[in-house]
Enzyme design. Structure first.
Site, mmCIF file in Angstrom:
data_model
loop_
_atom_site.group_PDB
_atom_site.id
_atom_site.type_symbol
_atom_site.label_atom_id
_atom_site.label_comp_id
_atom_site.label_asym_id
_atom_site.label_seq_id
_atom_site.Cartn_x
_atom_site.Cartn_y
_atom_site.Cartn_z
ATOM 1 N N TYR A 7 -10.631 4.300 14.255
ATOM 2 C CA TYR A 7 -9.633 5.119 13.690
ATOM 3 C C TYR A 7 -9.299 6.118 13.855
ATOM 4 C CZ TYR A 7 -7.048 5.441 9.432
ATOM 5 O OH TYR A 7 -6.537 5.669 8.296
ATOM 6 N N LEU B 290 -6.107 -2.353 0.172
ATOM 7 C CA LEU B 290 -7.132 -2.496 1.645
ATOM 8 C C LEU B 290 -8.458 -1.987 0.458
ATOM 9 C CD1 LEU B 290 -8.408 -3.053 4.152
ATOM 10 C CD2 LEU B 290 -7.482 -0.721 4.715
ATOM 11 N N ASN C 13 4.096 4.601 9.449
ATOM 12 C CA ASN C 13 3.506 4.303 9.062
ATOM 13 C C ASN C 13 2.824 3.769 8.700
ATOM 14 O OD1 ASN C 13 1.932 4.368 5.626
ATOM 15 N ND2 ASN C 13 2.456 2.450 5.781
ATOM 16 N N GLY D 37 0.460 -0.939 -0.227
ATOM 17 C CA GLY D 37 -0.167 0.028 -0.388
ATOM 18 C C GLY D 37 1.038 1.531 -0.233
ATOM 19 N N ILE E 43 -6.854 6.876 -0.466
ATOM 20 C CA ILE E 43 -6.220 6.153 -1.531
ATOM 21 C C ILE E 43 -6.718 4.775 -1.849
ATOM 22 C CG2 ILE E 43 -3.653 6.150 -1.987
ATOM 23 C CD1 ILE E 43 -4.670 8.451 -0.725
#
Length: 256
Positions: free
Chosen positions: A158, A197, A90, A17, A193
């Site tokens: 999140y 996923l 990240n 990713g 993005i």
């Protein structure tokens, strides 16, 4: 000559990713990249790809939520590279749930990776840069999110962790600046993005995909490379007067 030639860079969650995009671009621009991830197979594949393109990279296994693993990682970098110029925190996980549907167990799991992992990565990056770089400082880039800037009902845990990352970054940046460390600390806030996923989540749901596109005024999703170029700027000396800020890369999503 690359924009970060000769630098040593650590990228957590670098096996796929956004992390893979960052690792690949930093290597292309001249850094030796240490890809740290829980998935050795995917990590080694990224390393192989970078090397075939003429870059320099290696893989280290790392669970960012475990402090002892951070200590081992930094010890390995000290032994093999002798310095550390760039750290990109990240690694992270997504979790969908409202404040009512999120269990305490899931809340703590998301927090342990997305917030504790960034805290540990920032803490030990500062320690390593101070010890190894001879006063040259360094750059730390923490992966935040557009969900740290706007409320999203079904991303309670999140969003909370990413809000924490934003303020942790500012606090650490001011600490380093006031202490004279010459270490800059910034965050990057991407919109949605196009990663494996997101592709998996929308592959069989055209309506969900169209919704994600529609909430970005530019009319399309971002790519890992879009985020990677922002990280490259913050990692390079081009951003020598930039610290304690968040770089928003979201196609206009948080502006409406």
């Amino acid at each position: 000559m690359g924009r970060i030639s000769g630098k040593i860079a650590l990228v957590t969650g670098g096996a796929s990713g956004i992390g893979k995009g960052i690792a690949t671009l930093l290597a292309k621009e001249g850094a030796k990249v240490i890809v740290a991830d829980l998935n050795p197979t995917a990590g080694e594949a990224v390393i192989d790809e970078i090397r075939k393109a003429g870059g320099n990279a290696c893989f280290l296994p790392l669970n960012v939520a475990k402090e002892d693993e951070w200590k081992k990682t930094m010890a390995a970098i000290k032994e093999h590279d002798g310095r550390l110029d760039i750290v990109v925190n990240n690694a992270g996980i997504a979790y969908e749930g409202t404040v009512e549907t999120t269990s305490l167990e899931d809340w703590r799991r998301v927090e342990s990776i997305n917030l504790d992992g960034v805290f540990l990565g920032t803490k030990y990056a500062i320690e390593a840069m101070r010890e190894l770089n001879g006063g040259d400082g360094g750059s730390i880039v923490n992966m935040c999110s557009s969900s740290a800037l706007v409320g999203i009902p079904n991303l309670t845990a999140y969003g909370a962790t990413k809000g924490g990352v934003k303020m942790l970054t500012k606090s650490a940046a001011l600490h380093c600046a006031r202490s004279g460390y010459k270490i800059r600390v910034n965050s990057v806030c991407p919109g949605y993005i196009w990663t494996p996923l997101v592709e998996e989540l929308t592959r069989t749901n055209k309506e969900a995909y169209n919704h994600l596109v529609d909430i970005h005024p530019l009319g399309h999703l971002g790519t890992p490379e879009d985020v990677a170029y922002g990280v490259l700027y913050l990692a390079s000396s081009e951003s020598k007067f930039v610290t304690a800020t968040e770089l928003v890369i979201d196609g206009g999503y948080t502006s409406e």
